[in-house]
Design a protein around this motif. Structure first.
Motif, PDB file in Angstrom:
ATOM      1  N   PHE A 123       0.842  -1.206   0.000  1.00 52.25           N
ATOM      2  CA  PHE A 123       0.000   0.000   0.000  1.00 52.25           C
ATOM      3  C   PHE A 123       0.877   1.256   0.000  1.00 52.25           C
ATOM      4  O   PHE A 123       0.607   2.225  -0.712  1.00 52.25           O
ATOM      5  N   PHE A 175       3.120   5.976  -2.627  1.00 50.11           N
ATOM      6  CA  PHE A 175       4.276   6.854  -2.805  1.00 50.11           C
ATOM      7  C   PHE A 175       4.922   6.695  -4.176  1.00 50.11           C
ATOM      8  O   PHE A 175       6.004   7.224  -4.424  1.00 50.11           O
ATOM      9  N   ARG A 222     -13.872   2.717   0.535  1.00 43.90           N
ATOM     10  CA  ARG A 222     -12.566   3.026   1.133  1.00 43.90           C
ATOM     11  C   ARG A 222     -11.942   1.798   1.779  1.00 43.90           C
ATOM     12  O   ARG A 222     -11.280   1.895   2.825  1.00 43.90           O
ATOM     13  N   LYS A 263      -9.158   2.449  -1.022  1.00 40.25           N
ATOM     14  CA  LYS A 263      -7.996   3.264  -0.640  1.00 40.25           C
ATOM     15  C   LYS A 263      -6.875   3.169  -1.673  1.00 40.25           C
ATOM     16  O   LYS A 263      -6.365   4.188  -2.119  1.00 40.25           O
ATOM     17  N   LEU A 315      -4.337   9.254  -7.690  1.00 41.72           N
ATOM     18  CA  LEU A 315      -3.658  10.466  -7.224  1.00 41.72           C
ATOM     19  C   LEU A 315      -2.234  10.528  -7.772  1.00 41.72           C
ATOM     20  O   LEU A 315      -1.753  11.588  -8.176  1.00 41.72           O
ATOM     21  N   THR A 345      -7.384  14.638  -9.429  1.00 44.27           N
ATOM     22  CA  THR A 345      -7.930  15.151  -8.173  1.00 44.27           C
ATOM     23  C   THR A 345      -8.853  14.058  -7.665  1.00 44.27           C
ATOM     24  O   THR A 345      -9.735  13.626  -8.398  1.00 44.27           O
ATOM     25  N   VAL A 346      -8.619  13.584  -6.437  1.00 41.98           N
ATOM     26  CA  VAL A 346      -9.311  12.367  -5.980  1.00 41.98           C
ATOM     27  C   VAL A 346     -10.209  12.653  -4.778  1.00 41.98           C
ATOM     28  O   VAL A 346      -9.764  13.246  -3.794  1.00 41.98           O
ATOM     29  N   THR A 347     -11.466  12.238  -4.890  1.00 39.82           N
ATOM     30  CA  THR A 347     -12.382  12.322  -3.750  1.00 39.82           C
ATOM     31  C   THR A 347     -12.779  10.912  -3.315  1.00 39.82           C
ATOM     32  O   THR A 347     -13.177  10.095  -4.149  1.00 39.82           O
ATOM     33  N   TYR A 348     -12.628  10.651  -2.026  1.00 39.00           N
ATOM     34  CA  TYR A 348     -13.080   9.383  -1.436  1.00 39.00           C
ATOM     35  C   TYR A 348     -14.466   9.576  -0.830  1.00 39.00           C
ATOM     36  O   TYR A 348     -14.631  10.388   0.093  1.00 39.00           O
ATOM     37  N   PHE A 383       2.649   5.102   7.731  1.00 35.17           N
ATOM     38  CA  PHE A 383       1.606   5.565   6.807  1.00 35.17           C
ATOM     39  C   PHE A 383       0.491   4.524   6.692  1.00 35.17           C
ATOM     40  O   PHE A 383      -0.698   4.859   6.685  1.00 35.17           O
ATOM     41  N   SER A 405      -3.383   4.910   7.634  1.00 36.47           N
ATOM     42  CA  SER A 405      -4.384   4.680   6.589  1.00 36.47           C
ATOM     43  C   SER A 405      -5.396   3.622   6.979  1.00 36.47           C
ATOM     44  O   SER A 405      -6.546   3.672   6.563  1.00 36.47           O
ATOM     45  N   ARG A 415      -0.304  16.893  -1.459  1.00 35.12           N
ATOM     46  CA  ARG A 415      -0.299  15.418  -1.420  1.00 35.12           C
ATOM     47  C   ARG A 415       1.078  14.871  -1.084  1.00 35.12           C
ATOM     48  O   ARG A 415       1.490  13.837  -1.604  1.00 35.12           O
ATOM     49  N   ALA A 462       4.061  13.046   1.058  1.00 36.74           N
ATOM     50  CA  ALA A 462       4.063  11.784   1.804  1.00 36.74           C
ATOM     51  C   ALA A 462       3.979  12.027   3.309  1.00 36.74           C
ATOM     52  O   ALA A 462       3.567  11.146   4.057  1.00 36.74           O
ATOM     53  N   LYS A 465      -0.899  13.505   2.105  1.00 41.20           N
ATOM     54  CA  LYS A 465      -1.436  12.139   2.033  1.00 41.20           C
ATOM     55  C   LYS A 465      -1.862  11.622   3.400  1.00 41.20           C
ATOM     56  O   LYS A 465      -2.984  11.149   3.556  1.00 41.20           O
ATOM     57  N   MET A 487      -5.735  10.642   4.945  1.00 43.85           N
ATOM     58  CA  MET A 487      -6.074   9.299   5.441  1.00 43.85           C
ATOM     59  C   MET A 487      -6.636   9.370   6.867  1.00 43.85           C
ATOM     60  O   MET A 487      -7.560   8.626   7.219  1.00 43.85           O
ATOM     61  N   LEU A 489     -10.140  10.635   6.602  1.00 44.66           N
ATOM     62  CA  LEU A 489     -10.994   9.572   6.054  1.00 44.66           C
ATOM     63  C   LEU A 489     -11.327   8.547   7.134  1.00 44.66           C
ATOM     64  O   LEU A 489     -12.461   8.065   7.229  1.00 44.66           O
ATOM     65  N   VAL A 512     -13.260  12.874   1.714  1.00 41.66           N
ATOM     66  CA  VAL A 512     -11.969  13.556   1.552  1.00 41.66           C
ATOM     67  C   VAL A 512     -11.622  13.767   0.078  1.00 41.66           C
ATOM     68  O   VAL A 512     -11.664  12.822  -0.706  1.00 41.66           O
ATOM     69  N   THR A 513     -11.292  14.996  -0.261  1.00 37.23           N
ATOM     70  CA  THR A 513     -10.793  15.292  -1.614  1.00 37.23           C
ATOM     71  C   THR A 513      -9.347  15.773  -1.526  1.00 37.23           C
ATOM     72  O   THR A 513      -9.027  16.660  -0.732  1.00 37.23           O
ATOM     73  N   TYR A 514      -8.491  15.128  -2.325  1.00 41.19           N
ATOM     74  CA  TYR A 514      -7.095  15.555  -2.449  1.00 41.19           C
ATOM     75  C   TYR A 514      -6.946  16.464  -3.668  1.00 41.19           C
ATOM     76  O   TYR A 514      -7.205  16.037  -4.799  1.00 41.19           O
ATOM     77  N   CYS A 515      -6.518  17.713  -3.438  1.00 41.07           N
ATOM     78  CA  CYS A 515      -6.189  18.628  -4.532  1.00 41.07           C
ATOM     79  C   CYS A 515      -4.685  18.848  -4.555  1.00 41.07           C
ATOM     80  O   CYS A 515      -4.002  18.613  -3.564  1.00 41.07           O
TER      81      CYS A 515
END
Lengths: 237, 237
Positions: A81, A86, A120, A126, A133, A138-141, B81, B85, B120, B122, B126, B130, B133, B139-142
């Motif tokens: 994961f 990464f 998720r 996940k 990403l 652009t990622v939405t969970y 991590f 997560s 985002r 590490a 990121k 997590m 979440l 959760v949205t990652y921009c």
């Protein structure tokens, strides 16, 4: 048992020897961990798949972590994961890996696109979000606690449904021209997306069955060959 | 050097002994890895912090992974991590951990809320995503490739800016009543959020400096005490 049979049949067809290790329902976490550690140390084994979910009395995470990372061809360890998250070399979780191969095959450009992942889980939602990403989406969970799923799906250029709820994603919420990946499987050959309505709006859409499912096994086999090649010194990563 | 001095001073004040290991700029990845492995095996050391970013000739990930997970009080390893997560016991990355403590202290209910993480990395973006979440936020990652950041921020109940671009998040895009966490730090004591305009709309907002920064060091110290307690057999996880 059906999944396991399918995987073994595909292995045989591809020339991969498979060994079925069946354990009784009364197996403890410690016994399962011991079995997986022993397979991890067995030089005759190049890849290990723990068919899951396991029984509720088993610590599934402890079992996954007993798989040596170099044999984790199903991509379930925390180490795998981390590698997916990464952008490091490593084995992808098979369904997320299969989804990325599908997107690549159909030349879906992900950079800057809004990808919405519904679900998720540690094995599917996940990691597929992390892989998207890493490709600059652009990622939405979203998940069971998300309050306005429809509104979020309406904004998505790419939808990955991976939650196991029949027809949760409604066709009317799919943005015209979106790419829809249905990684759900529910009894009665029903996915997580309402296919009949979604297909009228989506640019690309995967059916259930016959979409993501076969890719999952294909990635499992491909990663097993990779693992064997590396362990036998025939290839680098 | 300023950060390191601050951390050492805070350690001294809290009664934590700290050891500064300074390496020359010419240090190779192999030498750094060896140093970290040796500290990992040193029973007199309970926590290890690699001050980063390291020089461009160093494989930072390889260096991080040389830190034993039980001494990873800065939460930088893939193992940490994974724990963040998957909601498992382990050390949080310090800034994300500090952000979660702030949100808890101010009793921000995250379940079902839309949290937008800008960045985002590490170590920051990121993992904070997590952790959010895991607390049932959507959760949205921009990031730099996100095409319409303003529109996404406008939908956010919680914004975490963690990208290192001065005033990237404009006050006018903050939804009235949103919670704004500014984890950015740019020259001239400027955050990633335009504080003066954002504060007029946000329900809660962190200043720069004096917001997230001190929390990061506090979490580092708390996790060091936890690590020592566990290693000395004084506490379980």
């Amino acid at each position: 048992m059906t999944y396991v049979r399918m995987k073994r049949a595909r292995c045989a067809k591809a020339g991969i020897e498979s060994r079925l290790v069946s354990l009784p329902a009364t197996t403890t976490t410690a016994e399962l961990v011991e079995t997986l550690q022993s397979l991890s140390q067995d030089a005759g084994v190049h890849g290990i798949l723990l068919q899951h979910p396991v029984g509720p009395h088993i610590d599934e995470r402890a079992a996954f972590e007993a798989i040596a990372p170099e044999k984790d061809v199903d991509g379930v360890t925390m180490s795998s994961f981390g590698a997916m998250s990464f952008g490091l070399p490593g084995f992808a979780s098979c369904t997320p890996g299969g989804i990325m191969r599908l997107l690549d095959e159909y030349e879906v450009d992900l950079a800057g696109q809004h990808a919405v992942v519904v679900g998720r889980s540690a094995i599917l939602g996940k990691p597929v979000g992390m892989l998207l990403l890493a490709r600059d989406a652009t990622v939405t969970y979203c998940h069971s606690r998300t309050t306005d799923l429809a509104a979020i799906v309406q904004e998505a250029d790419v939808v990955v449904a991976a939650v196991g709820r029949p027809r949760l994603v409604r066709g009317e919420d799919v943005k015209p021209g979106a790419v829809v990946i249905d990684a759900g499987y529910n009894p009665g050959n029903v996915g997580d997306v309402d296919f009949d309505t979604a297909r009228t709006r989506a640019r690309l859409i995967t059916p259930v069955p016959g979409g993501v499912g076969p890719m999952t096994i294909a990635v499992l086999l491909a990663q097993t060959v990779d693992a064997a090649s590396i362990q036998l010194g025939l290839a680098g990563r």
